[in-house]
Design an enzyme around this catalytic site. Structure first.
Site, PDB file in Angstrom:
ATOM      1  N   ASN A   1      -1.264  11.487   7.728  1.00  0.00           N
ATOM      2  CA  ASN A   1      -1.165  10.965   6.353  1.00  0.00           C
ATOM      3  C   ASN A   1      -2.641  10.371   6.148  1.00  0.00           C
ATOM      4  OD1 ASN A   1      -1.081   9.476   4.150  1.00  0.00           O
ATOM      5  ND2 ASN A   1       0.312   7.893   4.776  1.00  0.00           N
TER       6      ASN A   1
ATOM      7  N   ARG B   1       2.261  14.299   5.239  1.00  0.00           N
ATOM      8  CA  ARG B   1       2.597  13.514   3.878  1.00  0.00           C
ATOM      9  C   ARG B   1       1.825  14.108   2.930  1.00  0.00           C
ATOM     10  NH1 ARG B   1       0.442   8.395   1.276  1.00  0.00           N
ATOM     11  NH2 ARG B   1       1.989   7.937  -0.250  1.00  0.00           N
TER      12      ARG B   1
ATOM     13  N   HIS C   1       6.580   7.375  -3.123  1.00  0.00           N
ATOM     14  CA  HIS C   1       7.113   6.759  -1.860  1.00  0.00           C
ATOM     15  C   HIS C   1       8.540   7.289  -1.473  1.00  0.00           C
ATOM     16  CE1 HIS C   1       4.763   2.876  -3.504  1.00  0.00           C
ATOM     17  NE2 HIS C   1       4.080   3.522  -2.155  1.00  0.00           N
TER      18      HIS C   1
ATOM     19  N   LEU D   1       7.633  -2.787  -1.225  1.00  0.00           N
ATOM     20  CA  LEU D   1       6.438  -3.603  -1.805  1.00  0.00           C
ATOM     21  C   LEU D   1       5.271  -3.596  -0.390  1.00  0.00           C
ATOM     22  CD1 LEU D   1       8.602  -6.509  -2.746  1.00  0.00           C
ATOM     23  CD2 LEU D   1       7.867  -4.594  -4.156  1.00  0.00           C
TER      24      LEU D   1
ATOM     25  N   SER E   1       0.554  -2.731  -0.191  1.00  0.00           N
ATOM     26  CA  SER E   1      -0.707  -2.297  -1.254  1.00  0.00           C
ATOM     27  C   SER E   1      -0.243  -1.620  -2.378  1.00  0.00           C
ATOM     28  CB  SER E   1      -1.656  -1.970  -0.341  1.00  0.00           C
ATOM     29  OG  SER E   1      -1.287  -0.647   0.279  1.00  0.00           O
TER      30      SER E   1
ATOM     31  N   ARG F   1      -3.993  -1.547  -8.211  1.00  0.00           N
ATOM     32  CA  ARG F   1      -3.440  -0.878  -9.285  1.00  0.00           C
ATOM     33  C   ARG F   1      -2.774  -1.627 -10.123  1.00  0.00           C
ATOM     34  NH1 ARG F   1      -0.497   3.952  -6.034  1.00  0.00           N
ATOM     35  NH2 ARG F   1      -1.308   2.382  -4.011  1.00  0.00           N
TER      36      ARG F   1
ATOM     37  N   ARG G   1      -1.278 -11.858   1.646  1.00  0.00           N
ATOM     38  CA  ARG G   1      -1.605 -12.798   2.800  1.00  0.00           C
ATOM     39  C   ARG G   1      -2.580 -13.658   2.213  1.00  0.00           C
ATOM     40  NH1 ARG G   1      -1.785  -8.763   7.552  1.00  0.00           N
ATOM     41  NH2 ARG G   1      -3.035  -7.754   5.989  1.00  0.00           N
TER      42      ARG G   1
ATOM     43  N   GLU H   1       8.122   6.160   7.391  1.00  0.00           N
ATOM     44  CA  GLU H   1       7.866   7.326   6.813  1.00  0.00           C
ATOM     45  C   GLU H   1       7.484   8.512   7.884  1.00  0.00           C
ATOM     46  OE1 GLU H   1       5.820   6.069   2.731  1.00  0.00           O
ATOM     47  OE2 GLU H   1       5.310   4.867   4.577  1.00  0.00           O
TER      48      GLU H   1
END
Length: 402
Positions: free
Chosen positions: A10, A95, A183, A211, A213, A243, A287, A381
């Site tokens: 990826n 990916r 996604h 959910l 970044s 974003r 966080r 993924e």
């Protein structure tokens, strides 16, 4: 096949994530390495762990050693060959963010396919070039190794046409301006394992909240994507780390015409300076925001919760009701506070949370009397890409032609 491995890649603009799966005799996949090269072109660092999570390597490199994705591929490849000396590279799975209208399934990459993927760069200018750079680098170094492109958009090709339209002149739809959704590899994995983890909802109406970044939600009907919050690009829908999520296009006209922002400046604003970072002025990391007492940090969290709950309501309307809600990805899997706040805003659906189960991380986090069952399920993924790669190569043995 017992000593064969599948490499999953990826590739991003400044990072290269990779996983290695060993193909066992029965065709089962065993994760043996997972790592990434961060800071490509700035402060390159290679870090990898084995299948149990034990650290295998943590090495820094100079900027000149890892200036590009291709350089990172070379360094990672060298380390993997040293670490997995007796393993045979069976195939590489990638990916690829955008498959356009052309690709609704994973595909073996040959010259024709690669050229088509290059033509899709304008649809994902910040993602596609890096995905393709990794494919190109391996084609140059090991052209005999088959490579498989797995698309983030492919899973959403089951949408009804009305869900993918924009109310623009028809010529734009025909030229590719439509809602694609992203996604998809994550949602496909959740749909795949739901029958084992939550069989009671797997054939019903499920909303999955990926959910992290990057964030989006998907409406599943019997395991198929019906609608998604992301549209033409990975900018749409709920707010993300950097974003903005859904944005009135009039804002963009204002930024261009009244504020004088160029296309390049607007791209930087929308992809790297907005979202939780833009609202809080502190961080894109949920966080850090949850630990902060700063009022803008708290507002950013409130905004994230508000719009995620709002989209759950919208997708419930699309499905005509909802039987289950699944949280996944970084925030979705690891933040009981965010899960609880989103579900509290969805109490009108009949959602009731089991506080202790939510704190434990599930998998089921709803109470016994909840009208809608709620789950926290880790996504994978990389495994989905490895499965696609193995399945496609095995089904096409003898047909791989450059």
């Amino acid at each position: 096949m017992s000593n064969s491995i599948i490499l999953v890649i990826n590739a991003g603009s400044s990072s290269l994530k990779f996983s290695v799966f060993r193909v066992n005799g029965a065709g089962n996949l065993q994760a043996v390495v997972r790592g990434q090269m961060d800071g490509i072109g700035t402060r390159p660092c290679l870090k990898a762990k084995d299948g149990t999570g034990a650290l295998l390597v943590e090495s820094d490199f100079t900027t000149s050693e890892a200036a590009t994705v291709a350089d990172a591929i070379t360094l990672v490849g060298t380390w993997l060959r040293e670490h997995l000396q007796h393993e045979l590279l069976f195939a590489v799975g990638h990916r690829v963010v955008h498959g356009g209208t052309q690709f609704s399934h994973p595909v073996l990459v040959n010259s024709e396919v690669f050229t088509t993927l290059e033509q899709l760069i304008p649809l994902a200018p910040l993602h596609q070039p890096h995905n393709l750079a990794a494919i190109r680098a391996i084609r140059e170094r090991q052209p005999q190794v088959p490579q498989v492109a797995c698309f983030d958009t492919a899973f959403h090709r089951t949408h009804p046409q009305v869900a993918d339209l924009y109310a623009l002149p028809w010529k734009y739809y025909e030229s590719g301006v439509r809602r694609y959704g992203f996604h998809g590899l994550s949602y496909e994995y959740i749909a795949l394992i739901l029958p084992k983890i939550a069989p009671e909802i797997s054939k019903g109406r499920v909303i999955v909240a990926h959910l992290g970044s990057g964030a989006s939600l998907c409406a599943l009907q019997a395991g198929k994507s019906i609608d998604s919050t992301m549209g033409f690009s990975p900018l749409d829908g709920v707010p993300m780390g950097t974003r903005p999520g859904a944005l009135d296009p009039g804002v963009l006209l204002h930024l261009a015409n009244q504020c004088g922002l160029s296309g390049v400046e607007m791209e930087k604003l929308l992809y790297k300076e907005s979202g939780l970072l833009g609202l809080s002025g502190i961080s894109s990391d949920m966080r850090i925001l949850l630990e902060s007492h700063d009022s803008r940090a708290q507002l950013a969290v409130e905004y994230f919760v508000y719009y995620t709950a709002k989209q759950i309501g919208a997708l419930t309307a699309v499905l005509g009701g909802v039987d289950g809600i699944v949280f996944t990805a970084g925030i979705g899997e690891h933040s009981p506070v965010i899960r609880a706040r989103i579900l509290q805003a969805c109490a009108w659906l009949g959602v009731s949370v089991d506080t202790a189960a939510n704190e434990r991380g599930g998998p089921c986090i709803s109470s016994a009397d909840s009208r809608v069952s709620v789950w926290a399920i880790p996504t994978n993924e990389e495994l989905m890409i490895a499965r696609h790669t193995l399945g496609l190569i095995n089904s096409r043995k003898g047909e791989y032609v450059e």
